[in-house]
Design a protein around this motif. Sequence first.
Motif, mmCIF file in Angstrom:
data_model
loop_
_atom_site.group_PDB
_atom_site.id
_atom_site.type_symbol
_atom_site.label_atom_id
_atom_site.label_comp_id
_atom_site.label_asym_id
_atom_site.label_seq_id
_atom_site.Cartn_x
_atom_site.Cartn_y
_atom_site.Cartn_z
ATOM 1 N N LEU A 190 63.830 7.058 87.152
ATOM 2 C CA LEU A 190 62.561 6.237 86.600
ATOM 3 C C LEU A 190 61.289 7.435 86.483
ATOM 4 O O LEU A 190 61.299 8.394 87.594
ATOM 5 C CB LEU A 190 62.033 5.082 87.600
ATOM 6 N N VAL A 191 60.520 7.158 85.837
ATOM 7 C CA VAL A 191 59.220 7.887 85.762
ATOM 8 C C VAL A 191 58.120 6.885 86.130
ATOM 9 O O VAL A 191 58.187 5.653 85.626
ATOM 10 C CB VAL A 191 58.910 8.519 84.476
ATOM 11 N N SER A 192 57.113 7.151 87.159
ATOM 12 C CA SER A 192 56.131 6.208 87.493
ATOM 13 C C SER A 192 55.047 6.853 86.994
ATOM 14 O O SER A 192 54.889 8.170 87.106
ATOM 15 C CB SER A 192 56.254 5.820 88.765
ATOM 16 N N PHE A 193 53.977 6.081 86.615
ATOM 17 C CA PHE A 193 52.794 6.558 86.343
ATOM 18 C C PHE A 193 51.359 5.942 86.599
ATOM 19 O O PHE A 193 51.523 4.427 86.634
ATOM 20 C CB PHE A 193 52.536 6.658 84.695
ATOM 21 N N LYS A 194 50.388 6.454 87.568
ATOM 22 C CA LYS A 194 49.178 5.565 87.757
ATOM 23 C C LYS A 194 48.188 6.451 87.051
ATOM 24 O O LYS A 194 48.050 7.644 86.958
ATOM 25 C CB LYS A 194 49.040 5.880 89.195
ATOM 26 N N SER A 195 47.378 5.865 86.373
ATOM 27 C CA SER A 195 46.134 6.325 85.807
ATOM 28 C C SER A 195 44.882 5.559 85.225
ATOM 29 O O SER A 195 44.964 4.423 85.712
ATOM 30 C CB SER A 195 46.502 6.898 84.406
ATOM 31 N N ALA A 196 43.765 6.353 85.137
ATOM 32 C CA ALA A 196 42.616 5.508 84.729
ATOM 33 C C ALA A 196 41.870 6.505 83.868
ATOM 34 O O ALA A 196 41.700 7.691 83.975
ATOM 35 C CB ALA A 196 41.741 5.306 86.178
ATOM 36 N N ILE A 197 41.483 5.746 82.703
ATOM 37 C CA ILE A 197 40.540 6.272 81.661
ATOM 38 C C ILE A 197 41.048 7.699 81.149
ATOM 39 O O ILE A 197 40.248 8.616 81.034
ATOM 40 C CB ILE A 197 38.946 6.558 82.397
ATOM 41 N N CYS A 198 42.383 7.673 80.920
ATOM 42 C CA CYS A 198 42.849 8.628 79.945
ATOM 43 C C CYS A 198 43.960 8.284 79.077
ATOM 44 O O CYS A 198 44.624 7.000 79.476
ATOM 45 C CB CYS A 198 43.359 9.683 81.059
ATOM 46 N N ASN A 199 44.572 8.758 78.362
ATOM 47 C CA ASN A 199 45.669 8.612 77.456
ATOM 48 C C ASN A 199 46.645 9.686 78.005
ATOM 49 O O ASN A 199 46.364 10.805 78.385
ATOM 50 C CB ASN A 199 45.625 8.648 76.080
ATOM 51 N N TYR A 200 48.029 9.577 77.757
ATOM 52 C CA TYR A 200 49.092 10.519 78.055
ATOM 53 C C TYR A 200 50.438 10.398 77.228
ATOM 54 O O TYR A 200 50.583 9.247 76.902
ATOM 55 C CB TYR A 200 49.145 10.860 79.552
ATOM 56 N N GLU A 201 50.944 11.506 77.334
ATOM 57 C CA GLU A 201 52.400 11.429 76.632
ATOM 58 C C GLU A 201 53.450 11.942 77.466
ATOM 59 O O GLU A 201 53.057 13.146 78.135
ATOM 60 C CB GLU A 201 52.376 12.229 75.276
ATOM 61 N N ILE A 202 54.506 11.465 77.587
ATOM 62 C CA ILE A 202 55.634 11.838 78.446
ATOM 63 C C ILE A 202 56.839 12.158 77.767
ATOM 64 O O ILE A 202 57.417 11.238 77.239
ATOM 65 C CB ILE A 202 55.852 10.972 79.945
ATOM 66 N N TYR A 203 57.376 13.406 77.557
ATOM 67 C CA TYR A 203 58.595 13.835 77.015
ATOM 68 C C TYR A 203 59.508 14.288 78.060
ATOM 69 O O TYR A 203 59.483 14.879 79.106
ATOM 70 C CB TYR A 203 58.295 14.948 76.041
ATOM 71 N N ILE A 204 60.880 13.784 77.797
ATOM 72 C CA ILE A 204 61.899 13.971 78.795
ATOM 73 C C ILE A 204 63.017 14.698 77.713
ATOM 74 O O ILE A 204 63.127 13.880 76.769
ATOM 75 C CB ILE A 204 62.684 12.960 79.503
ATOM 76 N N ASN A 205 63.284 15.771 77.943
ATOM 77 C CA ASN A 205 64.377 16.668 77.086
ATOM 78 C C ASN A 205 63.869 16.358 75.751
ATOM 79 O O ASN A 205 64.886 16.386 74.790
ATOM 80 C CB ASN A 205 65.549 16.195 77.158
#
Length: 256
Positions: free
Chosen positions: A10-25
């Motif tokens: 699994l990929v877990s994410f915690k964040s505040a006041i931002c955007n993001y992109e997660i790429y696997i392979n």
Amino acid sequence: MNNFKSPLYLVSFKSAICNYEIYINNLPAYIHKEGGSVSSQIPINHWILESGEQEIKIRVLPLKGEIAFREDSFVEIRVFSYDSSTTNYEDTVESFNFSVESLYDLKIPVVEKRDFFIAEVPFILKKWNDFDEIKEKKGEIISFYKAMYELFKEKDIQKIYNLLKFRFDQIDEATYSKESDNLEGLSKMLFRLKEGDFELIDFPIEPMLTIYDNKKVCNLTRENSEPILLFKNKNNNEFSFPLLVGFEKSKPIVVR
């Protein structure tokens, strides 16, 4: 090395006041573009083709329309696994951790991280990296997405299932769900959409084509990056069904 019988990554994410992109392979596993705060996790086994080194790429961005991170913005992204054949969800192994406590303090407009983690899985999936390289195929790609769009509009469950079978088979293999009845699941999904008065939004006039880093998989989206298969109802609720496509011997295949 772990002793997990059915490892689930699994990929877990915690964040505040931002955007993001997660790429696997090289493919998008999760895109967060709503700003605000979020704390969640998603399984990523179906992005892992076989045991060994897996590439992870992260792009962290300011809020939409802004060019700098705000104060109090942060992000933490982890990859971990547990044995899904047991109920011992506390016995986990962390494979990757990336965190920035204060994005504002970095004084840069975009944060990018490219790294690797090791995965151990008991399966080998058919590799989309072996597919044809996508070059001058935009017309063919649009035609395929239009055909899929029309099948969803007509609710032709059997033909939709046939075109999604590669995707279903790979996800079932990677998540130890070989007994799944995907045809029935697809039928129930379309029934729920009908029951909720969801309507398929018109096919976009100028769709956007994204070809991912491996040059073997692409995505056709609406002008605002939303999926082609986008449903809305009168209460402005939305449901989307993203499709990633590759070509094997010139034949389009829904990869994810």
